[in-house]
Scaffold this motif. Structure first.
Motif, mmCIF file in Angstrom:
data_model
loop_
_atom_site.group_PDB
_atom_site.id
_atom_site.type_symbol
_atom_site.label_atom_id
_atom_site.label_comp_id
_atom_site.label_asym_id
_atom_site.label_seq_id
_atom_site.Cartn_x
_atom_site.Cartn_y
_atom_site.Cartn_z
ATOM 1 N N SER A 383 5.271 -6.303 2.659
ATOM 2 C CA SER A 383 5.910 -5.139 2.029
ATOM 3 C C SER A 383 6.660 -5.540 0.765
ATOM 4 N N ALA A 384 7.405 -6.650 0.866
ATOM 5 C CA ALA A 384 8.163 -7.110 -0.301
ATOM 6 C C ALA A 384 7.221 -7.578 -1.409
ATOM 7 N N GLU A 385 6.185 -8.331 -1.039
ATOM 8 C CA GLU A 385 5.227 -8.802 -2.036
ATOM 9 C C GLU A 385 4.495 -7.634 -2.685
ATOM 10 N N TYR A 386 4.165 -6.635 -1.880
ATOM 11 C CA TYR A 386 3.453 -5.474 -2.411
ATOM 12 C C TYR A 386 4.345 -4.688 -3.370
ATOM 13 N N ALA A 387 5.635 -4.591 -3.039
ATOM 14 C CA ALA A 387 6.589 -3.962 -3.958
ATOM 15 C C ALA A 387 6.665 -4.741 -5.259
ATOM 16 N N GLY A 388 6.641 -6.075 -5.139
ATOM 17 C CA GLY A 388 6.649 -6.904 -6.339
ATOM 18 C C GLY A 388 5.419 -6.668 -7.199
ATOM 19 N N ILE A 389 4.264 -6.554 -6.553
ATOM 20 C CA ILE A 389 3.025 -6.270 -7.287
ATOM 21 C C ILE A 389 3.142 -4.955 -8.041
#
Length: 493
Positions: A383-389
């Protein structure tokens, strides 16, 4: 009252262009004031005639480039950390069929940019000479033919040859289109139109992977591999678009036959009285490169292009490490591009209304840096990585088009814009070479090198943007003191 927004230009016998500057907000043409033409209706007419075909052309060009990257890189990207389901990751066989080893995949991606960078300024010069409907349609037609041929390559050398000529054919499309758009619109209208065209990149990137995933199921049909079908189908479609473009691409205002004589004069007057007989000489090119601001513009764009290309490379990789199938991976790449599209459109409208570019450039860069920092430091939360993307996509695409529009619309007349758009896009796309070698499978799964390169590029871009803004303020102050505000061709901020 309609206000004139650019400059008059006069060509001297020695080939140099003398610009008689007109302020964007301070000078009104009597001829325009007396005209009975509905300016808003005319602008809508220009929008309908100019933008759709340019949009379709670059969707095709960038889609071809994107699916080429998918076909070339997909097998290399399957050698990922242990969380990948290898049976889902092994999809296309181009590297295996062509016996690519070591960094040959990266070289195949990289060689595209060599002619793409070198031939952009000559291409814009030729477009001015031969007219946009001839030149742009020829570029996209040639691109389609080479793409079709790429579907039948049998060796690494054949792949390199087709990739080289793809770059050669595409060299004139992106800068040529921005050059053409810039000549038709006033500065305060430009970012919204630039963004509509820029959205072709976002849409092609968002759906290119899905298209490639669908075509992969054609593996073995009529004895051809799935990667061959990608190139063949995309090539045929692009060839058809090339033939259509010859009839549907519009030329510069002075040659637009779909306008009445009164409308042509009105359009030319409202954007600054661009003269038809302007030519571009070697002396003009040399004079252009004497300005430090032109180097800053290219550096700004280069530094935002590095993460743009890298984003296309590393997004599927990150998503695949969480065990998604190929189709699920491609579906997950769509929302970040959709978010970027939405923010670009909102930013374009707001920026044009406020007549400001610099704050939106910095805002986009900050978003991108935050997103990259998340991706660099968070490794066990999808979730955090996807938000970063999503933050990276929103930031780089918003900053990218704002930078391009800011710089291009500060250039004056056919000469500067022909050279400047090609120079900025050409030099900037060397960032594609950097991106190609930034995210390597040997750095998986954390890609610290790639993220560090992108964050560094964003910081350099921010510093260059601040310096360019300072020089723009100095330029405006100097013109006001020398010529008076009514005669000054002021730079936008």
């Amino acid at each position: 009252m309609v206000k004139q927004s650019s400059e008059m230009a006069e060509q001297k016998p020695d080939g140099h262009i003398t610009h008689h500057s007109l302020g964007d907000d301070n000078l009104s043409s009597p001829a325009l004031q007396m005209s009975t033409i509905d300016e808003k209706a005319l602008v809508r007419k220009i929008d309908r005639r100019l933008l759709p075909m340019l949009f379709i052309i670059y969707v095709a060009a960038f889609l071809d480039r994107y699916v080429s990257r998918v076909a070339v890189t997909v097998v290399a990207l399957t050698i990922l950390p242990h969380r990948v389901n290898i049976s889902n990751a092994l999809t296309m066989s181009l590297p295996k069929d062509l016996k690519l080893v070591g960094n040959q995949r990266n070289v195949a991606l990289c060689i595209f940019f060599v002619p793409y960078i070198l031939f952009e300024i000559p291409s814009n010069i030729f477009m001015k000479r031969f007219k946009p409907h001839v030149w742009l349609s020829g570029c996209i037609l040639g691109f389609g033919v080479v793409m079709l041929a790429q579907g039948f390559v049998k060796s690494y050398s054949g792949l390199l040859a087709t990739r080289f000529f793809l770059g050669f054919c595409e060299a004139g499309i992106f800068p040529g289109s921005f050059y053409l758009i810039s000549i038709w619109y006033k500065r305060e209208e430009s970012l919204q139109r630039f963004t509509v065209y820029w959205c072709s990149v976002i849409i092609a990137a968002a759906f290119g992977g899905l298209l490639a995933s669908a075509i992969q199921k054609m593996d073995g049909l009529r004895g051809l591999h799935n990667w061959q079908w990608i190139f063949i189908l995309e090539g045929v479609l692009t060839i058809l678009i090339g033939f259509s473009a010859f009839f549907l691409v519009t030329d510069f205002p002075e040659d637009a036959k779909w306008l009445t004589e009164e409308e042509r004069k009105f359009v030319i007057g409202r954007v600054g009285g661009i003269e038809k007989d302007q030519t571009i000489t070697g002396a003009d090119v040399l004079k252009f490169f004497k300005s430090f601001k032109n180097f800053l513009g290219a550096v700004m764009y280069l530094c935002v292009v590095v993460p743009i290309y890298s984003f296309a490379y590393f997004t599927p990789t990150i998503i695949r490490t969480y065990g998604y199938s190929v189709v699920q991976t491609q579906l997950h790449t769509v929302p970040p591009f959709a978010a970027a599209l939405g923010l670009c459109l909102i930013t374009a409208y707001t920026s044009d209304r406020l007549k400001l570019r610099w704050p939106f450039v910095i805002f986009g860069l900050i978003l991108a840096i935050i997103g990259l920092a998340i991706l660099m430091t968070v490794h066990h939360s999808f979730s955090a990585e996807y938000a970063g993307i999503c933050l990276v996509a929103m930031g780089i695409f918003t900053a990218g088009i704002a930078i391009l529009c800011w710089y291009v619309m500060n250039l004056q007349g056919h000469v500067e814009r022909a050279i400047g758009t090609a120079w900025m896009v050409g030099f900037g796309n060397s960032g594609g070479i950097i991106a190609t070698f930034s995210f390597l499978t040997t750095d998986a799964p954390f890609y610290h090198t790639g993220y560090s390169i992108c964050i560094g590029a964003m910081c350099i871009c921010a510093a260059s943007s601040i310096l360019y803004g300072i020089l723009a303020v100095y330029h405006n102050r100097t013109l006001r003191e020398t010529n008076g505000e009514k005669e000054a061709r002021l730079y936008s901020l």
